[in-house]
Design a protein around this motif. Structure first.
Motif, PDB file in Angstrom:
ATOM      1  N   UNK A  28      -3.148  -3.440  -1.009  1.00  0.00           N
ATOM      2  CA  UNK A  28      -2.284  -4.552  -0.631  1.00  0.00           C
ATOM      3  C   UNK A  28      -3.102  -5.453   0.292  1.00  0.00           C
ATOM      4  N   UNK A  29      -3.556  -6.564  -0.255  1.00  0.00           N
ATOM      5  CA  UNK A  29      -4.487  -7.472   0.424  1.00  0.00           C
ATOM      6  C   UNK A  29      -4.006  -7.858   1.823  1.00  0.00           C
ATOM      7  N   UNK A  30      -2.778  -8.340   1.926  1.00  0.00           N
ATOM      8  CA  UNK A  30      -2.245  -8.793   3.210  1.00  0.00           C
ATOM      9  C   UNK A  30      -2.155  -7.672   4.232  1.00  0.00           C
ATOM     10  N   UNK A  31      -1.674  -6.542   3.793  1.00  0.00           N
ATOM     11  CA  UNK A  31      -1.539  -5.386   4.686  1.00  0.00           C
ATOM     12  C   UNK A  31      -2.902  -4.909   5.176  1.00  0.00           C
ATOM     13  N   UNK A  32      -3.866  -4.876   4.279  1.00  0.00           N
ATOM     14  CA  UNK A  32      -5.220  -4.469   4.643  1.00  0.00           C
ATOM     15  C   UNK A  32      -5.794  -5.412   5.697  1.00  0.00           C
TER      16      UNK A  32
END
Length: 148
Positions: free
Chosen positions: A75-79
């Protein structure tokens, strides 16, 4: 791939790989008929990510929360949020370490400023009494700043 090959490809000890598997950081290996562990190719990537994360200062619990169960489903944003938060943690730690260093350098200077006619025990009392005065003088200002 067997654990020996995985260890060779990642540079990790087999005991560390088993540990990561035991605590759930690495997916459990499939067992062959002879009882040997058989790891998928993505175990190399997972272990390299774990090692890199630890070098970057992440705890094993943080890595467990960060790493997806399927390495293809990041999950790009979470990462990015997690990485940015870790940078903030490191910056706060750096500020704390900088302040600790400044205090120690000041303490060294005070100890080294020992008058020649004073023994070490008397100098220690002198330094400690000066430190208490400085801390006592700064305490009201710190309390006042926190109230505002």
């Amino acid at each position: 791939m067997k654990i020996g090959e995985l260890a060779e490809r990642t540079g990790l000890a087999t005991s560390r790989i088993r540990f990561y598997e035991r605590i759930g950081l690495l997916k459990a290996a499939r067992r062959q008929a002879n009882g040997y562990r058989s790891y998928p190719d993505d175990a190399v990537l997972a272990l390299k990510l774990i090692a890199t994360g630890q070098r970057a200062g992440f705890s094993l619990d943080e890595l467990r929360a960060l790493l997806p169960s399927d390495l293809a489903s990041w999950e790009h944003g979470s990462l990015l949020d997690t990485l940015r938060h870790k940078v903030q943690d490191i910056e706060a730690l750096q500020a704390q370490l900088s302040q600790s260093r400044a205090h120690l350098v000041e303490l060294i200077a005070q100890i080294e400023a020992k008058p020649q006619d004073m023994d070490c025990a008397a100098n220690a009392r002198r330094v400690l009494s000066e430190m208490q005065l400085v801390e006592a003088d700064s305490a009201p200002a710190a309390r006042k700043a926190r109230r505002q």
